[in-house]
Design a protein around this motif. Structure first.
Motif, PDB file in Angstrom:
ATOM      1  N   THR A  70      63.098 -20.712  65.206  1.00 32.30           N
ATOM      2  CA  THR A  70      62.464 -21.508  66.250  1.00 32.30           C
ATOM      3  C   THR A  70      63.370 -21.635  67.458  1.00 32.30           C
ATOM      4  O   THR A  70      64.561 -21.952  67.331  1.00 32.30           O
ATOM      5  CB  THR A  70      62.123 -22.910  65.723  1.00 32.30           C
ATOM      6  N   LEU A  71      62.796 -21.397  68.641  1.00 32.66           N
ATOM      7  CA  LEU A  71      63.489 -21.619  69.900  1.00 32.66           C
ATOM      8  C   LEU A  71      63.259 -23.078  70.300  1.00 32.66           C
ATOM      9  O   LEU A  71      62.108 -23.528  70.380  1.00 32.66           O
ATOM     10  CB  LEU A  71      62.956 -20.689  70.993  1.00 32.66           C
ATOM     11  N   ARG A  72      64.349 -23.816  70.541  1.00 26.46           N
ATOM     12  CA  ARG A  72      64.257 -25.246  70.840  1.00 26.46           C
ATOM     13  C   ARG A  72      64.861 -25.528  72.212  1.00 26.46           C
ATOM     14  O   ARG A  72      65.819 -24.876  72.641  1.00 26.46           O
ATOM     15  CB  ARG A  72      64.971 -26.054  69.754  1.00 26.46           C
ATOM     16  N   ASP A  73      64.278 -26.538  72.886  1.00 26.47           N
ATOM     17  CA  ASP A  73      64.735 -26.823  74.241  1.00 26.47           C
ATOM     18  C   ASP A  73      65.645 -28.057  74.291  1.00 26.47           C
ATOM     19  O   ASP A  73      65.968 -28.662  73.264  1.00 26.47           O
ATOM     20  CB  ASP A  73      63.554 -26.934  75.210  1.00 26.47           C
ATOM     21  N   ALA A  74      66.025 -28.420  75.500  1.00 29.42           N
ATOM     22  CA  ALA A  74      67.022 -29.467  75.698  1.00 29.42           C
ATOM     23  C   ALA A  74      66.569 -30.840  75.229  1.00 29.42           C
ATOM     24  O   ALA A  74      67.404 -31.708  74.965  1.00 29.42           O
ATOM     25  CB  ALA A  74      67.421 -29.523  77.171  1.00 29.42           C
ATOM     26  N   ILE A  75      65.268 -31.075  75.119  1.00 30.05           N
ATOM     27  CA  ILE A  75      64.788 -32.385  74.652  1.00 30.05           C
ATOM     28  C   ILE A  75      64.324 -32.315  73.200  1.00 30.05           C
ATOM     29  O   ILE A  75      63.634 -33.213  72.721  1.00 30.05           O
ATOM     30  CB  ILE A  75      63.671 -32.934  75.563  1.00 30.05           C
ATOM     31  N   GLY A  76      64.705 -31.264  72.508  1.00 32.98           N
ATOM     32  CA  GLY A  76      64.434 -31.160  71.079  1.00 32.98           C
ATOM     33  C   GLY A  76      63.058 -30.648  70.716  1.00 32.98           C
ATOM     34  O   GLY A  76      62.668 -30.711  69.542  1.00 32.98           O
ATOM     35  N   GLN A  77      62.321 -30.115  71.690  1.00 31.23           N
ATOM     36  CA  GLN A  77      61.005 -29.563  71.383  1.00 31.23           C
ATOM     37  C   GLN A  77      61.121 -28.186  70.732  1.00 31.23           C
ATOM     38  O   GLN A  77      61.974 -27.382  71.111  1.00 31.23           O
ATOM     39  CB  GLN A  77      60.167 -29.416  72.653  1.00 31.23           C
ATOM     40  N   SER A  78      60.272 -27.926  69.753  1.00 29.44           N
ATOM     41  CA  SER A  78      60.147 -26.593  69.175  1.00 29.44           C
ATOM     42  C   SER A  78      59.199 -25.800  70.066  1.00 29.44           C
ATOM     43  O   SER A  78      57.981 -26.002  70.035  1.00 29.44           O
ATOM     44  CB  SER A  78      59.603 -26.675  67.747  1.00 29.44           C
ATOM     45  N   VAL A  79      59.742 -24.920  70.875  1.00 28.73           N
ATOM     46  CA  VAL A  79      58.955 -24.232  71.898  1.00 28.73           C
ATOM     47  C   VAL A  79      58.136 -23.083  71.310  1.00 28.73           C
ATOM     48  O   VAL A  79      56.949 -22.932  71.609  1.00 28.73           O
ATOM     49  CB  VAL A  79      59.885 -23.722  73.018  1.00 28.73           C
ATOM     50  N   PHE A  80      58.775 -22.275  70.462  1.00 26.19           N
ATOM     51  CA  PHE A  80      58.095 -21.118  69.884  1.00 26.19           C
ATOM     52  C   PHE A  80      58.831 -20.707  68.623  1.00 26.19           C
ATOM     53  O   PHE A  80      60.060 -20.791  68.555  1.00 26.19           O
ATOM     54  CB  PHE A  80      58.066 -19.947  70.872  1.00 26.19           C
ATOM     55  N   SER A  81      58.072 -20.260  67.620  1.00 24.18           N
ATOM     56  CA  SER A  81      58.671 -19.818  66.358  1.00 24.18           C
ATOM     57  C   SER A  81      58.138 -18.445  65.978  1.00 24.18           C
ATOM     58  O   SER A  81      56.963 -18.153  66.180  1.00 24.18           O
ATOM     59  CB  SER A  81      58.350 -20.803  65.221  1.00 24.18           C
ATOM     60  N   VAL A  82      59.021 -17.632  65.418  1.00 23.17           N
ATOM     61  CA  VAL A  82      58.628 -16.353  64.850  1.00 23.17           C
ATOM     62  C   VAL A  82      59.144 -16.311  63.417  1.00 23.17           C
ATOM     63  O   VAL A  82      60.192 -16.888  63.108  1.00 23.17           O
ATOM     64  CB  VAL A  82      59.182 -15.170  65.685  1.00 23.17           C
ATOM     65  N   GLY A  83      58.400 -15.664  62.528  1.00 25.59           N
ATOM     66  CA  GLY A  83      58.823 -15.619  61.133  1.00 25.59           C
ATOM     67  C   GLY A  83      58.093 -14.533  60.384  1.00 25.59           C
ATOM     68  O   GLY A  83      57.485 -13.641  60.981  1.00 25.59           O
ATOM     69  N   TYR A  84      58.153 -14.628  59.061  1.00 28.09           N
ATOM     70  CA  TYR A  84      57.436 -13.662  58.239  1.00 28.09           C
ATOM     71  C   TYR A  84      57.127 -14.243  56.876  1.00 28.09           C
ATOM     72  O   TYR A  84      57.735 -15.222  56.433  1.00 28.09           O
ATOM     73  CB  TYR A  84      58.208 -12.339  58.102  1.00 28.09           C
ATOM     74  N   THR A  85      56.139 -13.647  56.222  1.00 29.04           N
ATOM     75  CA  THR A  85      55.751 -14.033  54.870  1.00 29.04           C
ATOM     76  C   THR A  85      56.697 -13.361  53.868  1.00 29.04           C
ATOM     77  O   THR A  85      57.531 -12.530  54.235  1.00 29.04           O
ATOM     78  CB  THR A  85      54.317 -13.604  54.564  1.00 29.04           C
ATOM     79  N   GLY A  86      56.524 -13.699  52.586  1.00 28.43           N
ATOM     80  CA  GLY A  86      57.306 -13.036  51.565  1.00 28.43           C
ATOM     81  C   GLY A  86      57.093 -11.538  51.546  1.00 28.43           C
ATOM     82  O   GLY A  86      57.993 -10.772  51.198  1.00 28.43           O
ATOM     83  N   ASP A  87      55.892 -11.113  51.944  1.00 29.27           N
ATOM     84  CA  ASP A  87      55.568  -9.682  51.980  1.00 29.27           C
ATOM     85  C   ASP A  87      55.905  -9.065  53.340  1.00 29.27           C
ATOM     86  O   ASP A  87      55.428  -7.978  53.663  1.00 29.27           O
ATOM     87  CB  ASP A  87      54.090  -9.474  51.650  1.00 29.27           C
ATOM     88  N   ASN A  88      56.668  -9.801  54.160  1.00 26.90           N
ATOM     89  CA  ASN A  88      57.219  -9.315  55.426  1.00 26.90           C
ATOM     90  C   ASN A  88      56.187  -9.085  56.519  1.00 26.90           C
ATOM     91  O   ASN A  88      56.410  -8.275  57.427  1.00 26.90           O
ATOM     92  CB  ASN A  88      58.041  -8.031  55.212  1.00 26.90           C
ATOM     93  N   LEU A  89      55.024  -9.761  56.427  1.00 23.96           N
ATOM     94  CA  LEU A  89      54.080  -9.756  57.542  1.00 23.96           C
ATOM     95  C   LEU A  89      54.593 -10.705  58.614  1.00 23.96           C
ATOM     96  O   LEU A  89      54.928 -11.858  58.334  1.00 23.96           O
ATOM     97  CB  LEU A  89      52.695 -10.195  57.085  1.00 23.96           C
ATOM     98  N   ILE A  90      54.669 -10.216  59.851  1.00 20.81           N
ATOM     99  CA  ILE A  90      55.205 -11.025  60.938  1.00 20.81           C
ATOM    100  C   ILE A  90      54.233 -12.153  61.271  1.00 20.81           C
ATOM    101  O   ILE A  90      53.011 -11.958  61.328  1.00 20.81           O
ATOM    102  CB  ILE A  90      55.463 -10.151  62.181  1.00 20.81           C
ATOM    103  N   GLN A  91      54.800 -13.342  61.498  1.00 20.10           N
ATOM    104  CA  GLN A  91      54.027 -14.521  61.876  1.00 20.10           C
ATOM    105  C   GLN A  91      54.624 -15.129  63.140  1.00 20.10           C
ATOM    106  O   GLN A  91      55.775 -14.867  63.487  1.00 20.10           O
ATOM    107  CB  GLN A  91      54.068 -15.562  60.755  1.00 20.10           C
ATOM    108  N   TYR A  92      53.840 -15.955  63.805  1.00 18.73           N
ATOM    109  CA  TYR A  92      54.351 -16.742  64.923  1.00 18.73           C
ATOM    110  C   TYR A  92      53.689 -18.108  64.887  1.00 18.73           C
ATOM    111  O   TYR A  92      52.643 -18.313  64.261  1.00 18.73           O
ATOM    112  CB  TYR A  92      54.099 -16.044  66.270  1.00 18.73           C
ATOM    113  N   ARG A  93      54.309 -19.053  65.588  1.00 14.73           N
ATOM    114  CA  ARG A  93      53.783 -20.422  65.616  1.00 14.73           C
ATOM    115  C   ARG A  93      53.918 -20.963  67.032  1.00 14.73           C
ATOM    116  O   ARG A  93      54.989 -20.923  67.627  1.00 14.73           O
ATOM    117  CB  ARG A  93      54.548 -21.300  64.624  1.00 14.73           C
ATOM    118  N   LEU A  94      52.794 -21.434  67.575  1.00 17.33           N
ATOM    119  CA  LEU A  94      52.758 -22.039  68.901  1.00 17.33           C
ATOM    120  C   LEU A  94      52.805 -23.548  68.746  1.00 17.33           C
ATOM    121  O   LEU A  94      52.007 -24.124  68.007  1.00 17.33           O
ATOM    122  CB  LEU A  94      51.496 -21.620  69.649  1.00 17.33           C
TER     123      LEU A  94
END
Length: 203
Positions: A70-94
């Protein structure tokens, strides 16, 4: 850092091992990460971040999110997240979309290094996301695939100041086991958002 013989470059690699419990690790960026730019000065900036990763294959039957960065900003907000499942499918979170992980059809291999690129615009509050995946079947690195292009992150982003790592551990579904996930070669490029007048002057 761990001295790992399979590092993509050199002899050091970031190795996350969450076999017994969930892990969360916060990393504060500084000017050395950002090529001399202070993190507090990344408001109204275009920040391009690329990193290489090699996930485990012991957790393939875990169909939900296993890892998130997760990319986080100066006020502690979670701006954007990228990740993957156990089976390595790419995920993102807004952050502005209820915090749900969105799965994609893009998949990374576990036998070699894949690359993720994120470009965050902290003025327009948009993000680009792309993947260059290692193919386990052909043992080759594929071409770059765009996943998001100018996607609104869902909030007013501040300056980018930290990264947060999350890795599932303990007992996973279907008997899967969370194990080592490797990360290497982080690069950042920071540029100010061009002034509208400057763009017109170049045309």
């Amino acid at each position: 850092a761990h001295r790992y013989t399979g590092a993509r470059n050199g002899s050091q690699v970031l190795n996350l091992l969450a076999q017994d419990t969930n892990l969360q690790y916060d990393y504060a960026l500084d000017h050395r990460d950002l090529g001399g730019t202070s993190p507090s000065a990344t408001l109204a900036s275009i920040i391009a971040m690329t990193f290489w990763f090699c996930p485990a294959d012991t957790d393939d039957t875990h169909l939900n999110n296993l890892f998130g960065l997760t990319l986080r900003d100066a006020i502690g907000q979670s701006v954007f997240s990228v990740g993957y499942t156990g089976d390595n499918l790419i995920q993102y979170r807004l952050s502005g979309a209820g915090g749900d992980w969105m799965s994609t059809s893009a998949k990374a291999g576990s036998m070699g290094w894949s690359s993720i690129s994120i470009t965050l615009n902290t003025e327009s509050n948009t993000v680009n996301l792309s993947l260059r995946a290692y193919d386990d079947m052909t043992a080759t690195l594929g071409s770059t695939v765009s996943i998001l292009d100018g996607q609104y992150v869902g909030l007013d982003a501040g300056a980018l100041t930290s990264l947060r790592w999350d890795l599932r551990g303990g007992t996973l579904e279907n008997g899967a086991v969370s194990y080592k996930n490797y990360f290497d070669d982080f690069t950042f490029d920071v540029a100010p958002v061009p002034e509208p007048g400057g763009l017109l002057a170049k045309q």
